[in-house]
Design an enzyme around this catalytic site. Sequence first.
Site, PDB file in Angstrom:
ATOM      1  NE  ARG A  48      51.440  43.487  55.483  1.00  0.00           N
ATOM      2  CZ  ARG A  48      52.087  43.079  56.594  1.00  0.00           C
ATOM      3  NH1 ARG A  48      51.559  42.190  57.392  1.00  0.00           N
ATOM      4  NH2 ARG A  48      53.265  43.575  56.876  1.00  0.00           N
ATOM      5  CE1 TYR A 100      35.613  36.120  36.190  1.00  0.00           C
ATOM      6  CE2 TYR A 100      37.390  35.404  37.620  1.00  0.00           C
ATOM      7  CZ  TYR A 100      36.865  36.313  36.733  1.00  0.00           C
ATOM      8  OH  TYR A 100      37.587  37.418  36.377  1.00  0.00           O
ATOM      9  CG  ASP A 172      32.447  33.348  43.434  1.00  0.00           C
ATOM     10  OD1 ASP A 172      31.732  34.357  43.655  1.00  0.00           O
ATOM     11  OD2 ASP A 172      33.411  33.361  42.661  1.00  0.00           O
ATOM     12  CE  LYS A 197      33.839  40.948  38.279  1.00  0.00           C
ATOM     13  NZ  LYS A 197      33.978  39.499  38.400  1.00  0.00           N
TER      14      LYS A 197
HETATM   15  C1  LIG Z   1      35.009  38.588  38.582  1.00  0.00           C
HETATM   16  C2  LIG Z   1      34.814  37.341  39.363  1.00  0.00           C
HETATM   17  C3  LIG Z   1      35.821  36.836  40.175  1.00  0.00           C
HETATM   18  C4  LIG Z   1      37.193  37.502  40.262  1.00  0.00           C
HETATM   19  O1  LIG Z   1      37.103  38.748  40.871  1.00  0.00           O
HETATM   20  P1  LIG Z   1      38.109  39.992  40.530  1.00  0.00           P
HETATM   21  O2  LIG Z   1      37.568  41.064  41.409  1.00  0.00           O
HETATM   22  O3  LIG Z   1      37.980  40.267  39.080  1.00  0.00           O
HETATM   23  O4  LIG Z   1      39.474  39.557  40.903  1.00  0.00           O
HETATM   24  C5  LIG Z   1      35.561  35.695  40.901  1.00  0.00           C
HETATM   25  N1  LIG Z   1      34.369  35.067  40.818  1.00  0.00           N
HETATM   26  C6  LIG Z   1      33.365  35.520  40.037  1.00  0.00           C
HETATM   27  C7  LIG Z   1      32.077  34.792  39.977  1.00  0.00           C
HETATM   28  C8  LIG Z   1      33.556  36.672  39.281  1.00  0.00           C
HETATM   29  O5  LIG Z   1      32.572  37.119  38.496  1.00  0.00           O
END
Ligand SMILES: *Cc1c(COP(=O)(O)O)cnc(C)c1O
Length: 370
Positions: A48, A100, A172, A197
Amino acid sequence: MTYQLETKLAQAGNRKDPATGAVSLPIHLSTAYIHPGIGQSTGYDYSRTANPTRTALEEALATLEKGDQGFAFSSGMAAVHAVLQLFRTGDELIVSEDLYGGSYRLFHQLQDRTGLVFCYVDTTDVEKVKAVISEKTVAVFLESPTNPLMKETDIKAISDIAKAHDLYVIVDNTFYTPVLQQPLTLGADIVLHSATKYLGGHNDVLAGAVITKGAELGEQFTVIQNSIGAVPSPLDCWLLVRSLKTLGLRIERQQQNARELAAFLTAHPAIDSVLYPGKGGMLSFRLNDASWVPVFLERLKLIAFAESLGGVESFITYPTTQTHADIPEEERERVGICGRLLRFSVGIEHVSDLQQELQQILDELAGGTR
Ligand SMILES: *Cc1c(COP(=O)(O)O)cnc(C)c1O
């Protein structure tokens, strides 16, 4: 010798095992590590806290985003949640408006339970950000481009203002990735990703990442990551390192396809508007008529009607009922996430096949022959 981004990507995680000369990164499943003696450690004690396969991923992430330290998480939301651990009751965060949906939902829950305050602003307008800074403001949390409206924020301008007020800038960077935008070089303090993504890119790994600048944030996230424990498995770390190797190539092709399809859609009579910032593989578009949306989605054969983005396969998402369903309708309509809006994550397929599918469906809709 400092190498170009493409070179660093191709070599990510390689040659981590000099004892055997293995080129590919070993997958260390061991959760515990032997101590050579009291007070002695190989640098690894318990998985961890740190795992060698994860370390290789985290080093690659830090290098790519030009940060000092990288931290891998079990999902993008776990990364967002980890970032919020920096703050306490009463702190105010300025947040981009069309965020998001999952981040919006988390902020909403935390606002009720923890007393963190989230102030939604169109961060593409620097003056609006300036206007809402108060004594309680501690950070600006932004997405650029925004999701799903694809509006770009001037990260450098926001960072300059933030610095003057001693605020953290958190970006982000899921949509652009370090291939297209490196927020830490523009003044941001923290970058985060849904690695599910583009970084993963194949719709088979759920993961998140945080990359920090400076020793203090690095120490704080080391504690946060270890205390919360939302870390990805060694196999997921390995899959991500493998995926990073082709990130540059994938984005180059996705961007090329997206540019061509944005032009095609813009010219089509069934389309009201196309939202494409000119770079990257994501675009959104509005059909002329909201009643066409169900038909459009049902007719898709090659392009998947599915709720994610950034993969090698093309996806179309309907934000109203999917990614942004947790945002109240009134709020959605106000910012422009209307019932005619579709979000398109363009893949690496041959662009003519994607265009042909879109053309067939849109021609039928525009011609009223459905
Ligand atoms: C999908 C997404 C998230 C969340 O991520 P997960 O891997 O689905 O938990 C956060 N920010 C953006 C811009 C996203 O597209």
